[in-house]
Design a protein around this motif. Structure first.
Motif, PDB file in Angstrom:
ATOM      1  N   GLU A  59      -8.127  -3.488  36.506  1.00  0.00           N
ATOM      2  CA  GLU A  59      -9.187  -2.647  36.073  1.00  0.00           C
ATOM      3  C   GLU A  59     -10.129  -3.694  35.483  1.00  0.00           C
ATOM      4  O   GLU A  59     -11.452  -3.669  35.912  1.00  0.00           O
ATOM      5  CB  GLU A  59      -8.911  -1.444  35.408  1.00  0.00           C
ATOM      6  CG  GLU A  59     -10.301  -0.790  34.972  1.00  0.00           C
ATOM      7  CD  GLU A  59      -9.831   0.223  33.779  1.00  0.00           C
ATOM      8  OE1 GLU A  59      -8.756   0.241  33.350  1.00  0.00           O
ATOM      9  OE2 GLU A  59     -10.900   0.773  33.453  1.00  0.00           O
ATOM     10  N   LEU A  60      -9.678  -4.512  34.554  1.00  0.00           N
ATOM     11  CA  LEU A  60     -10.522  -5.240  33.581  1.00  0.00           C
ATOM     12  C   LEU A  60     -11.255  -6.353  34.555  1.00  0.00           C
ATOM     13  O   LEU A  60     -12.509  -6.352  34.510  1.00  0.00           O
ATOM     14  CB  LEU A  60      -9.711  -5.979  32.646  1.00  0.00           C
ATOM     15  CG  LEU A  60     -10.586  -7.134  32.024  1.00  0.00           C
ATOM     16  CD1 LEU A  60     -11.487  -6.697  30.757  1.00  0.00           C
ATOM     17  CD2 LEU A  60      -9.645  -8.121  31.237  1.00  0.00           C
ATOM     18  N   LEU A  61     -10.479  -7.027  35.334  1.00  0.00           N
ATOM     19  CA  LEU A  61     -11.024  -7.986  36.081  1.00  0.00           C
ATOM     20  C   LEU A  61     -11.963  -7.459  37.332  1.00  0.00           C
ATOM     21  O   LEU A  61     -13.034  -8.239  37.719  1.00  0.00           O
ATOM     22  CB  LEU A  61      -9.990  -8.812  37.044  1.00  0.00           C
ATOM     23  CG  LEU A  61      -9.048  -9.589  35.927  1.00  0.00           C
ATOM     24  CD1 LEU A  61      -7.878 -10.394  36.737  1.00  0.00           C
ATOM     25  CD2 LEU A  61      -9.876 -10.515  35.033  1.00  0.00           C
ATOM     26  N   ALA A  62     -11.725  -6.488  37.742  1.00  0.00           N
ATOM     27  CA  ALA A  62     -12.715  -6.134  38.665  1.00  0.00           C
ATOM     28  C   ALA A  62     -14.013  -5.583  38.337  1.00  0.00           C
ATOM     29  O   ALA A  62     -15.107  -5.764  38.605  1.00  0.00           O
ATOM     30  CB  ALA A  62     -12.128  -4.455  39.464  1.00  0.00           C
ATOM     31  N   ARG A  63     -13.941  -4.921  37.073  1.00  0.00           N
ATOM     32  CA  ARG A  63     -15.018  -4.242  36.460  1.00  0.00           C
ATOM     33  C   ARG A  63     -15.991  -5.619  35.954  1.00  0.00           C
ATOM     34  O   ARG A  63     -17.078  -5.655  35.991  1.00  0.00           O
ATOM     35  CB  ARG A  63     -14.845  -3.495  34.971  1.00  0.00           C
ATOM     36  CG  ARG A  63     -14.240  -2.299  35.070  1.00  0.00           C
ATOM     37  CD  ARG A  63     -15.197  -1.270  35.457  1.00  0.00           C
ATOM     38  NE  ARG A  63     -14.346  -0.115  36.134  1.00  0.00           N
ATOM     39  CZ  ARG A  63     -14.063   1.208  35.575  1.00  0.00           C
ATOM     40  NH1 ARG A  63     -14.789   1.423  34.541  1.00  0.00           N
ATOM     41  NH2 ARG A  63     -13.454   2.010  36.174  1.00  0.00           N
ATOM     42  N   VAL A  70     -23.369  -0.858  30.297  1.00  0.00           N
ATOM     43  CA  VAL A  70     -23.584  -0.554  31.407  1.00  0.00           C
ATOM     44  C   VAL A  70     -22.204  -0.141  32.179  1.00  0.00           C
ATOM     45  O   VAL A  70     -22.298   0.311  33.287  1.00  0.00           O
ATOM     46  CB  VAL A  70     -23.911  -2.058  32.403  1.00  0.00           C
ATOM     47  CG1 VAL A  70     -25.432  -2.488  31.738  1.00  0.00           C
ATOM     48  CG2 VAL A  70     -22.857  -3.132  32.001  1.00  0.00           C
ATOM     49  N   ASP A  71     -21.197  -0.375  31.726  1.00  0.00           N
ATOM     50  CA  ASP A  71     -19.750   0.008  32.019  1.00  0.00           C
ATOM     51  C   ASP A  71     -18.818   0.236  31.039  1.00  0.00           C
ATOM     52  O   ASP A  71     -19.372  -0.327  29.817  1.00  0.00           O
ATOM     53  CB  ASP A  71     -19.590  -1.033  33.142  1.00  0.00           C
ATOM     54  CG  ASP A  71     -18.765  -0.365  34.140  1.00  0.00           C
ATOM     55  OD1 ASP A  71     -17.965   0.670  34.039  1.00  0.00           O
ATOM     56  OD2 ASP A  71     -18.260  -0.985  35.266  1.00  0.00           O
ATOM     57  N   TYR A  72     -17.529   0.307  31.563  1.00  0.00           N
ATOM     58  CA  TYR A  72     -16.467   0.483  30.344  1.00  0.00           C
ATOM     59  C   TYR A  72     -15.210   0.049  30.838  1.00  0.00           C
ATOM     60  O   TYR A  72     -14.971   0.353  32.039  1.00  0.00           O
ATOM     61  CB  TYR A  72     -16.427   1.758  29.558  1.00  0.00           C
ATOM     62  CG  TYR A  72     -15.681   3.099  30.534  1.00  0.00           C
ATOM     63  CD1 TYR A  72     -16.948   3.646  31.426  1.00  0.00           C
ATOM     64  CD2 TYR A  72     -14.715   3.377  30.093  1.00  0.00           C
ATOM     65  CE1 TYR A  72     -16.354   4.631  32.124  1.00  0.00           C
ATOM     66  CE2 TYR A  72     -14.021   4.415  31.202  1.00  0.00           C
ATOM     67  CZ  TYR A  72     -14.935   4.918  32.021  1.00  0.00           C
ATOM     68  OH  TYR A  72     -14.497   5.938  32.799  1.00  0.00           O
ATOM     69  N   VAL A  73     -14.194  -0.333  30.332  1.00  0.00           N
ATOM     70  CA  VAL A  73     -13.096  -0.328  30.594  1.00  0.00           C
ATOM     71  C   VAL A  73     -12.161   0.225  29.431  1.00  0.00           C
ATOM     72  O   VAL A  73     -12.472   0.240  28.365  1.00  0.00           O
ATOM     73  CB  VAL A  73     -12.296  -2.034  30.484  1.00  0.00           C
ATOM     74  CG1 VAL A  73     -13.033  -2.660  31.805  1.00  0.00           C
ATOM     75  CG2 VAL A  73     -12.602  -3.055  29.510  1.00  0.00           C
ATOM     76  N   THR A  74     -11.116   0.644  29.855  1.00  0.00           N
ATOM     77  CA  THR A  74     -10.152   1.640  28.990  1.00  0.00           C
ATOM     78  C   THR A  74      -9.074   0.611  28.511  1.00  0.00           C
ATOM     79  O   THR A  74      -8.409  -0.092  29.031  1.00  0.00           O
ATOM     80  CB  THR A  74      -9.340   2.719  29.952  1.00  0.00           C
ATOM     81  OG1 THR A  74      -8.643   2.092  31.066  1.00  0.00           O
ATOM     82  CG2 THR A  74     -10.757   3.741  30.127  1.00  0.00           C
ATOM     83  N   LYS A  75      -8.830   1.275  26.989  1.00  0.00           N
ATOM     84  CA  LYS A  75      -7.696   0.588  26.457  1.00  0.00           C
ATOM     85  C   LYS A  75      -6.447   1.356  26.548  1.00  0.00           C
ATOM     86  O   LYS A  75      -6.415   2.910  26.752  1.00  0.00           O
ATOM     87  CB  LYS A  75      -7.858   0.464  24.970  1.00  0.00           C
ATOM     88  CG  LYS A  75      -8.505  -0.855  24.862  1.00  0.00           C
ATOM     89  CD  LYS A  75      -8.774  -0.994  23.158  1.00  0.00           C
ATOM     90  CE  LYS A  75      -9.255  -2.287  22.679  1.00  0.00           C
ATOM     91  NZ  LYS A  75      -9.539  -1.971  21.061  1.00  0.00           N
ATOM     92  N   PRO A  76      -5.086   1.097  26.704  1.00  0.00           N
ATOM     93  CA  PRO A  76      -4.736  -0.193  26.951  1.00  0.00           C
ATOM     94  C   PRO A  76      -5.458  -0.954  28.355  1.00  0.00           C
ATOM     95  O   PRO A  76      -5.496  -0.284  29.246  1.00  0.00           O
ATOM     96  CB  PRO A  76      -3.191  -0.236  26.831  1.00  0.00           C
ATOM     97  CG  PRO A  76      -2.777   1.262  26.358  1.00  0.00           C
ATOM     98  CD  PRO A  76      -4.193   1.972  26.653  1.00  0.00           C
TER      99      PRO A  76
END
Lengths: 103, 328
Positions: free
Chosen positions: B120-124, B109-115
């Motif tokens: 961003e992580l917490l918002a997603r 449904v969505d993605y977070v980027t590495k690093p």
């Protein structure tokens, strides 16, 4: 870039992650050892995975340098470029020697 | 509020776990491979969902892993009926953008980027969880609505049946009779088939009521109705309470002979009940007078003509001494 050479590199780390940092740094020293063995054996697959994981995790902990070196390692391993891997091992070792962590 | 992290890199698992726990997500589990994640989720097992996938509201899935990669893992989880509602957010380096398309096609449904970037992580994570809770709420509301709808249908069915039944005798009521004869009349016209009716009236019921009281009168009506219900057995026929102490039976596709036979049987059965009636000129027991009529209706005729014929025959039966059947 040799270990201990050059100026100190001050890395600002999220205090939330303070507890994880020693383990993370130790993990990179372990990586150096494993990378050296991998290069000796010509095990590019291990070198690629180690590089890939460094690339993915470094910046998240605040160590953008580790992400950069990891990315380069991954690419060098894909290319089968042992010399570049050896050079990058040195670079990583130097980086670890220069950093000074503040929270 | 469980979150499952699937990532072969210990550093990434620890980082994600720490950031999420610090943000208040207490139940965060990390697995190092797709296979371990499948086991934790209870994928393709028939175990209790609550023990497995049911505790997770979100899966953070690394794309590139040895063995089963994140895209294949995503596809398998989304393909499991018990797990398909758990949203999967892919964790991927930006230069893996090509794989992102595959991940979305596999059901992410969505993605977070590495690093990982904490904000961003917490918002997603927060927005995906929000969506999951909204959807769960909507689903449970839909379920409640469906249940309520089922109850309503059931209640309506009971109501429909009740509204067609005479409360005292349990026979069909007058409205039910009106609808039934209307329908059967039209069918008889169309099919050019005979239709018969039997009209019955309890003899000297007013006197019975006066003597035995209203409760006694009601009991008498119930007994006669029950004899009628037992005697009229053909499913196609309808016995109903026409009003007061009058009953009527509609017999589709029945000629006068058959109707007259049934009428006589009804009369006999009521008499055989042997229910005392001290104020009847016809007998010492409760009896009925019966009028029978039959027609093969033609277009333009009304069913009231048939009712009238039977009514007249009933009147004749009364006039001739009651406790008898008169055929129109």
């Amino acid at each position: 870039m040799a270990e201990g050479n050059g100026e100190k590199l001050v890395i600002k780390v999220d205090p939330d992650l303070a507890g994880l940092i020693p383990g993370f740094i130790q993990g990179r020293h372990d990586d150096i050892r494993e990378l050296k063995i991998a290069v000796e054996k010509g095990d590019m697959d291990t070198a690629r995975i180690l590089g890939h994981n460094m690339k993915g995790s470094g910046g998240g902990y605040g160590f953008n340098g580790i992400t950069e070196i990891g990315g380069a390692l991954e690419k060098a391993a894909k290319d089968g470029n042992k010399e570049e891997i050896v050079r990058l091992i040195g670079e990583l070792s130097g980086y670890l020697g220069r950093i000074e962590i503040v929270y | 509020m469980g979150i499952l992290i699937v990532d072969d890199s210990k550093d990434s698992r620890e980082l994600l776990g720490r950031l999420l726990k610090n943000a208040g997500y207490r139940d965060v589990i990390g697995e190092a491979s797709a296979d371990d994640a499948f086991a934790t989720l209870g994928l393709s097992t028939d175990g209790d969902l609550e023990e497995h996938g049911g505790r997770f509201d979100l899966i953070l899935m690394d794309v590139i892993m040895p063995g089963i990669d994140g895209i294949e893992a995503c596809r398998r989880i989304r393909g499991d009926t018990h797990l398909q509602d758990i949203p999967i957010v892919m964790v991927t380096a930006l230069d893996e953008e090509g794989t992102l398309q595959l991940a979305f096609a596999a059901g992410a449904v969505d993605y977070v980027t590495k690093p990982i970037n904490k904000t961003e992580l917490l918002a997603r994570v927060s927005s995906v969880l929000q969506l999951k809770y909204e959807r769960d709420r909507r689903k449970s509301r839909e379920k409640e609505l469906l249940e309520a709808l089922g109850q309503l249908r059931h209640a309506n069915e009971i109501l429909r049946r009740l509204s067609a039944i005479d409360g005292l005798t349990g026979l069909a009521n007058r409205r039910n009779f009106d609808e039934f004869i209307e329908r059967e009349w039209r069918r008889a016209v169309r099919d050019k088939k005979p239709i018969s009716i039997i009209m019955m009236d309890i003899d000297h019921f007013k006197a019975y009521n006066d003597h035995y009281g209203h409760q006694g009168g009601d009991d008498c009506l119930k007994k006669v109705a029950s004899v009628i219900a037992e005697t009229v057995k053909r499913p196609a026929d309808l016995a109903s309470r026409y009003g007061g102490e009058e009953f009527v039976v509609v017999l589709p596709e029945t000629e006068i002979k058959g109707a007259a036979e049934l009428a006589e049987r009804l009369r006999m059965e009521v008499e055989a009940m042997g229910n005392p009636h001290e104020h009847s000129s016809a007998s010492k027991v409760v009896t009925i007078s019966v009028g029978v009529a039959s027609l093969i209706p033609e277009r333009g005729m009304a069913h009231s003509e048939l009712v009238e014929l039977a009514d007249k025959a009933l009147y004749a039966a009364k006039r001739d001494g009651r406790n008898r059947v008169q055929v129109a």
